[in-house]
Design a protein around this motif. Structure first.
Motif, PDB file in Angstrom:
ATOM      1  N   ASN A   1       0.771  -1.236  -0.177  1.00  0.00           N
ATOM      2  CA  ASN A   1       0.112  -0.202   0.083  1.00  0.00           C
ATOM      3  C   ASN A   1       0.639   1.279   0.002  1.00  0.00           C
ATOM      4  O   ASN A   1       0.455   2.268  -0.720  1.00  0.00           O
ATOM      5  CB  ASN A   1      -1.042   0.072   1.058  1.00  0.00           C
ATOM      6  CG  ASN A   1      -1.989  -1.015   0.862  1.00  0.00           C
ATOM      7  OD1 ASN A   1      -2.500  -1.263   0.073  1.00  0.00           O
ATOM      8  ND2 ASN A   1      -2.789  -1.328   2.054  1.00  0.00           N
TER       9      ASN A   1
ATOM     10  N   ASP B   1       4.580   6.415   4.622  1.00  0.00           N
ATOM     11  CA  ASP B   1       4.878   6.802   3.158  1.00  0.00           C
ATOM     12  C   ASP B   1       4.826   8.312   3.036  1.00  0.00           C
ATOM     13  O   ASP B   1       4.280   8.916   4.043  1.00  0.00           O
ATOM     14  CB  ASP B   1       4.211   5.784   2.312  1.00  0.00           C
ATOM     15  CG  ASP B   1       2.659   6.148   2.308  1.00  0.00           C
ATOM     16  OD1 ASP B   1       2.444   7.406   2.446  1.00  0.00           O
ATOM     17  OD2 ASP B   1       1.845   5.506   2.809  1.00  0.00           O
TER      18      ASP B   1
ATOM     19  N   GLY C   1      -1.622  10.528   1.306  1.00  0.00           N
ATOM     20  CA  GLY C   1      -2.336  10.336   2.556  1.00  0.00           C
ATOM     21  C   GLY C   1      -3.789   9.561   2.149  1.00  0.00           C
ATOM     22  O   GLY C   1      -4.045   9.133   0.933  1.00  0.00           O
TER      23      GLY C   1
ATOM     24  N   THR D   1     -11.756  -0.860  -2.178  1.00  0.00           N
ATOM     25  CA  THR D   1     -10.429  -0.389  -2.558  1.00  0.00           C
ATOM     26  C   THR D   1     -10.581   0.978  -3.349  1.00  0.00           C
ATOM     27  O   THR D   1     -11.664   1.275  -4.078  1.00  0.00           O
ATOM     28  CB  THR D   1      -9.808  -1.482  -3.598  1.00  0.00           C
ATOM     29  OG1 THR D   1      -8.570  -1.221  -4.184  1.00  0.00           O
ATOM     30  CG2 THR D   1     -10.715  -1.711  -4.686  1.00  0.00           C
ATOM     31  N   THR D   2      -9.564   1.693  -3.525  1.00  0.00           N
ATOM     32  CA  THR D   2      -9.758   3.055  -4.487  1.00  0.00           C
ATOM     33  C   THR D   2      -8.661   2.756  -5.687  1.00  0.00           C
ATOM     34  O   THR D   2      -8.591   3.516  -6.400  1.00  0.00           O
ATOM     35  CB  THR D   2      -9.368   4.322  -3.671  1.00  0.00           C
ATOM     36  OG1 THR D   2      -8.022   3.932  -3.200  1.00  0.00           O
ATOM     37  CG2 THR D   2     -10.280   4.696  -2.684  1.00  0.00           C
ATOM     38  N   LYS D   3      -8.257   1.283  -5.719  1.00  0.00           N
ATOM     39  CA  LYS D   3      -7.290   1.281  -6.772  1.00  0.00           C
ATOM     40  C   LYS D   3      -7.901   0.744  -7.994  1.00  0.00           C
ATOM     41  O   LYS D   3      -9.029   0.238  -7.944  1.00  0.00           O
ATOM     42  CB  LYS D   3      -6.122   0.211  -6.559  1.00  0.00           C
ATOM     43  CG  LYS D   3      -5.180   0.956  -5.174  1.00  0.00           C
ATOM     44  CD  LYS D   3      -4.297  -0.093  -4.665  1.00  0.00           C
ATOM     45  CE  LYS D   3      -3.622   0.247  -3.405  1.00  0.00           C
ATOM     46  NZ  LYS D   3      -2.886  -0.557  -2.657  1.00  0.00           N
TER      47      LYS D   3
ATOM     48  N   GLY E   1      -6.052  -3.567  -7.105  1.00  0.00           N
ATOM     49  CA  GLY E   1      -6.449  -3.677  -6.010  1.00  0.00           C
ATOM     50  C   GLY E   1      -7.312  -4.795  -5.654  1.00  0.00           C
ATOM     51  O   GLY E   1      -8.629  -4.702  -6.452  1.00  0.00           O
ATOM     52  N   THR E   2      -7.514  -5.578  -4.352  1.00  0.00           N
ATOM     53  CA  THR E   2      -8.655  -6.387  -4.233  1.00  0.00           C
ATOM     54  C   THR E   2      -9.471  -5.665  -3.156  1.00  0.00           C
ATOM     55  O   THR E   2     -10.415  -6.303  -2.813  1.00  0.00           O
ATOM     56  CB  THR E   2      -8.004  -7.921  -3.661  1.00  0.00           C
ATOM     57  OG1 THR E   2      -7.021  -7.424  -2.552  1.00  0.00           O
ATOM     58  CG2 THR E   2      -7.377  -8.440  -4.804  1.00  0.00           C
ATOM     59  N   GLY E   3      -8.798  -5.208  -2.349  1.00  0.00           N
ATOM     60  CA  GLY E   3      -9.516  -4.369  -1.062  1.00  0.00           C
ATOM     61  C   GLY E   3      -9.327  -5.381  -0.105  1.00  0.00           C
ATOM     62  O   GLY E   3     -10.293  -5.274   0.900  1.00  0.00           O
TER      63      GLY E   3
ATOM     64  N   LEU F   1      -5.989  -4.638   3.865  1.00  0.00           N
ATOM     65  CA  LEU F   1      -6.051  -4.132   5.225  1.00  0.00           C
ATOM     66  C   LEU F   1      -7.011  -4.861   5.937  1.00  0.00           C
ATOM     67  O   LEU F   1      -6.559  -5.153   7.270  1.00  0.00           O
ATOM     68  CB  LEU F   1      -6.738  -2.821   5.223  1.00  0.00           C
ATOM     69  CG  LEU F   1      -5.497  -1.643   4.659  1.00  0.00           C
ATOM     70  CD1 LEU F   1      -6.168  -0.348   4.673  1.00  0.00           C
ATOM     71  CD2 LEU F   1      -4.320  -1.630   5.517  1.00  0.00           C
TER      72      LEU F   1
HETATM   73  P1  ADP Z   1      -5.997  -2.584  -1.980  1.00  0.00           P
HETATM   74  O1  ADP Z   1      -4.552  -2.271  -1.361  1.00  0.00           O
HETATM   75  O2  ADP Z   1      -6.336  -3.817  -2.669  1.00  0.00           O
HETATM   76  O3  ADP Z   1      -6.632  -1.415  -2.351  1.00  0.00           O
HETATM   77  P2  ADP Z   1      -6.417  -2.498   0.979  1.00  0.00           P
HETATM   78  O4  ADP Z   1      -7.487  -3.323   1.943  1.00  0.00           O
HETATM   79  O5  ADP Z   1      -4.970  -2.896   1.217  1.00  0.00           O
HETATM   80  O6  ADP Z   1      -6.626  -2.949  -0.350  1.00  0.00           O
HETATM   81  O7  ADP Z   1      -6.502  -0.932   1.099  1.00  0.00           O
HETATM   82  C1  ADP Z   1      -7.870  -0.455   1.051  1.00  0.00           C
HETATM   83  C2  ADP Z   1      -7.439   1.180   0.650  1.00  0.00           C
HETATM   84  O8  ADP Z   1      -6.920   1.824   1.391  1.00  0.00           O
HETATM   85  C3  ADP Z   1      -6.775   1.313  -0.682  1.00  0.00           C
HETATM   86  O9  ADP Z   1      -7.524   1.084  -1.749  1.00  0.00           O
HETATM   87  C4  ADP Z   1      -6.553   2.775  -0.510  1.00  0.00           C
HETATM   88  O10 ADP Z   1      -7.471   3.485  -0.774  1.00  0.00           O
HETATM   89  C5  ADP Z   1      -6.370   3.031   1.110  1.00  0.00           C
HETATM   90  N1  ADP Z   1      -4.810   2.818   1.408  1.00  0.00           N
HETATM   91  C6  ADP Z   1      -4.345   1.782   1.962  1.00  0.00           C
HETATM   92  N2  ADP Z   1      -3.027   2.348   2.225  1.00  0.00           N
HETATM   93  C7  ADP Z   1      -2.800   3.318   1.947  1.00  0.00           C
HETATM   94  C8  ADP Z   1      -1.892   4.285   2.052  1.00  0.00           C
HETATM   95  N3  ADP Z   1      -0.432   4.065   2.302  1.00  0.00           N
HETATM   96  N4  ADP Z   1      -1.905   5.520   1.508  1.00  0.00           N
HETATM   97  C9  ADP Z   1      -3.246   5.871   0.942  1.00  0.00           C
HETATM   98  N5  ADP Z   1      -4.232   5.377   0.984  1.00  0.00           N
HETATM   99  C10 ADP Z   1      -4.118   3.858   1.499  1.00  0.00           C
END
Ligand code: ADP
Length: 533
Positions: A440, A466, A470, A485-487, A492-494, A497
């Motif tokens: 991430n 990082d 943010g 997920t915002t990817k 991204g799979t969401g 986390l």
């Molecule tokens: P994914 O990485 O597959 O999207 P995650 O559960 O790891 O799924 O993360 C969910 C969302 O949290 C991400 O899509 C992103 O929007 C946000 N996110 C996670 N880590 C960060 C980070 N270091 N900086 C900004 N946004 C983050």
């Protein structure tokens, strides 16, 4: 006690005192009349008249002030000293220490004790002592003498007997008043105690008042719950049955809030859940503990949590089905295309390129499906108890995660683990958590620096920071939710986390993700210290 005396009662006391002074002034005026009639020729009428005038004026003033304010000096020291002065004048005028009415010095002292207590007694006693000393001086030094005690017979005897009888009678009257006041106070106190007890016992909660560490008040419900008695040492309910589950430790004295379980009927009925609330009382070292039953609320909350979990599981299943459906549909279409192409006979060169392309896409889509199932398997594995074996130092787990995520750019990650590096923890879940966090961080700030810092205190804390943009506001609301997920699709799979949070909790720790005050995001993993050795 004085502070609690109601204003009304104080005003009534003042009225009584004023009436008493009028009576005394009438007595002195009568005496002055007898003296003027020639029965006690030595009495200095002018001085007695001056004393009466002072008495009348001050009494009028006290009556006026009492009406204005409804109360007066609670200790009556002023009046007592003033009365002693007036008495001194009268006795002085009637021959000083020779006058049998010298015993009347007992009245200001008795009045001060009755109305003002110890605080008024000393100044009044001192004023009386000075007055008596003055009367003795007046019979010895001629220049101090203003009158003599020389009543004509038989009034000499009659007045001496009268002085004694009046003193005894007044003393008896004061004593009766005092004992009446005490009895009234005791009855009022008993009534207040009974009312307080009735109110406490009627409460649908246990109540205890604790002074220092001793129970000074307890209602029926609290006694039934704990069996302790007034006068015994208070013991924290959590310590008593070892199940004070939250809200501060019993060891630190009195926790502010604490949940515990107890059978209300001394162990025979089913267990109930109680909450203890500690309230500080205005007096120092005094606390009140309230024990409120919370069984229904707590069970309701638990049911709600279970329902929410089931709902989130349902959402997760829906998400998985949705995520898998798309690549599976693509695979199906591509597979049919390939079959069709092969089924028509020898494959021409241009069709072969299409088949290659389809096969490659099938492989890619299967990869995507596997990524999803891997993430889910990671989550599933943490549902099983963690294997005892497979522990490694935290430092090694982080190194491994860095190698997985940044195979050719390991220098992007600056690691400073301090005292955390050597702590042994289960390797697999830890690697998985850090793979997700580093992935991430790398996605948020491609090519940017990432820092991993460790702190060792009462727990282990590892931060991954990082310098990316943010948290997206929408993401901040849904972090840790599965499939959020915002990817872009395919990236991204969401589940990163969501999985990491579940793993951290399974290790007995916590995971949070926030904006760093100086920019970028900060993931904080907190883990309990591994047992020594
Ligand atoms: P994914 O990485 O597959 O999207 P995650 O559960 O790891 O799924 O993360 C969910 C969302 O949290 C991400 O899509 C992103 O929007 C946000 N996110 C996670 N880590 C960060 C980070 N270091 N900086 C900004 N946004 C983050």
């Amino acid at each position: 006690m004085t502070a609690l005396t109601p204003r009304v009662e104080r005003y009534a006391r003042l009225q009584w005192l004023i009436r008493l002074r009028w009576l005394a002034l009438a007595g002195v005026s009568l005496g002055a009349g007898l003296a003027a009639a020639g029965l006690v020729p030595g009495v200095n009428i002018e001085v007695v008249a001056a004393a009466v005038a002072v008495g009348v004026l001050t009494n009028l003033f006290f009556a006026w002030r009492g009406r204005q304010r409804g109360e007066t000096d609670d200790r009556h020291v002023g009046q007592a000293v003033l009365d002693t002065g007036a008495l001194t004048l009268v006795i002085w005028a009637a021959g000083g220490a020779d006058c049998p009415f010298l015993v009347f010095y007992v009245f200001p002292v008795l009045l001060a004790a009755l109305l003002g207590g110890r605080a008024a007694l000393w100044p009044t006693g001192a004023a009386c002592a000075v007055g008596i000393a003055f009367q003795f001086a007046a019979v010895r030094a001629d220049w101090l003498r203003v009158g003599t005690w020389d009543p004509i017979a038989p009034y000499d005897r009659a007045l001496a007997i009268g002085a004694l009888a009046l003193t005894v009678g007044m003393a008896a009257y004061f004593a009766t008043r005092l004992s009446d006041a005490l009895r009234r106070q005791m009855t009022a106190r008993q009534a207040a105690d009974a009312m307080l007890r009735l109110a406490f016992d009627g409460l649908d909660a246990g109540v205890e008042v604790i002074e220092g560490d001793t129970i000074t008040l307890q209602n029926h419900r609290a006694a039934r719950l704990f069996g302790g008695r007034i006068g015994e040492r208070w013991r924290c309910p959590g310590r008593r049955d070892g199940r004070c589950v939250s809200g501060g430790a019993c060891e630190g004295g009195m926790p502010e809030r604490c949940q515990f379980t107890r059978a209300d009927d001394g162990g025979r009925g089913p267990e109930q859940i109680y909450e203890m609330l500690a309230l500080a009382l205005p007096e120092p070292r005094r606390m009140m503990a309230l024990y409120v039953e919370r069984t229904a609320e707590v069970l309701g909350q638990r049911r709600l949590m279970l329902t929410e979990r089931l709902a989130s599981l349902g959402r997760a299943v829906q998400g998985v089905a949705h995520e898998l459906n798309t690549p599976l549909a693509t695979i199906q279409t591509l597979g049919r295309d390939v079959l069709d192409a092969i089924g028509v006979g020898p494959v021409p060169a241009e069709v072969r390129a299409d088949i290659d392309e389809s096969a490659r896409m099938i492989v890619d889509e299967v990869q995507r499906c596997r990524r999803i199932t891997h993430a889910l398997l990671g989550r599933a594995s943490q549902l099983d108890p963690l294997p005892a074996a497979g522990e490694a130092p935290v430092g090694a787990a982080i190194e491994r995660a860095i190698a997985v995520v940044f195979t050719h750019a390991r220098e992007r990650v600056q690691v400073d683990l301090g005292g955390v590096a050597g702590a042994p923890l289960p390797l697999d879940p830890l690697v998985q958590i850090f793979v997700n966090l580093l992935q991430n961080a790398g996605d948020a700030d491609p090519g940017g620096p990432i820092t991993v810092t460790g702190y060792r205190g009462q727990a282990l804390r590892i931060e991954v920071r990082d310098r990316g943009p943010g948290l997206d506001p929408e993401a901040a609301r849904h972090l840790f939710e599965p499939f959020f997920t915002t990817k872009p699709p395919g990236r991204g799979t969401g589940l990163g986390l969501y999985t990491s949070y579940a793993l951290a909790r399974n290790l007995g720790g916590e995971l949070s993700l926030t904006d760093h005050p100086e920019g970028g995001a900060l993931a904080t993993l907190t883990l309990p210290l591994p047992p020594a050795g």
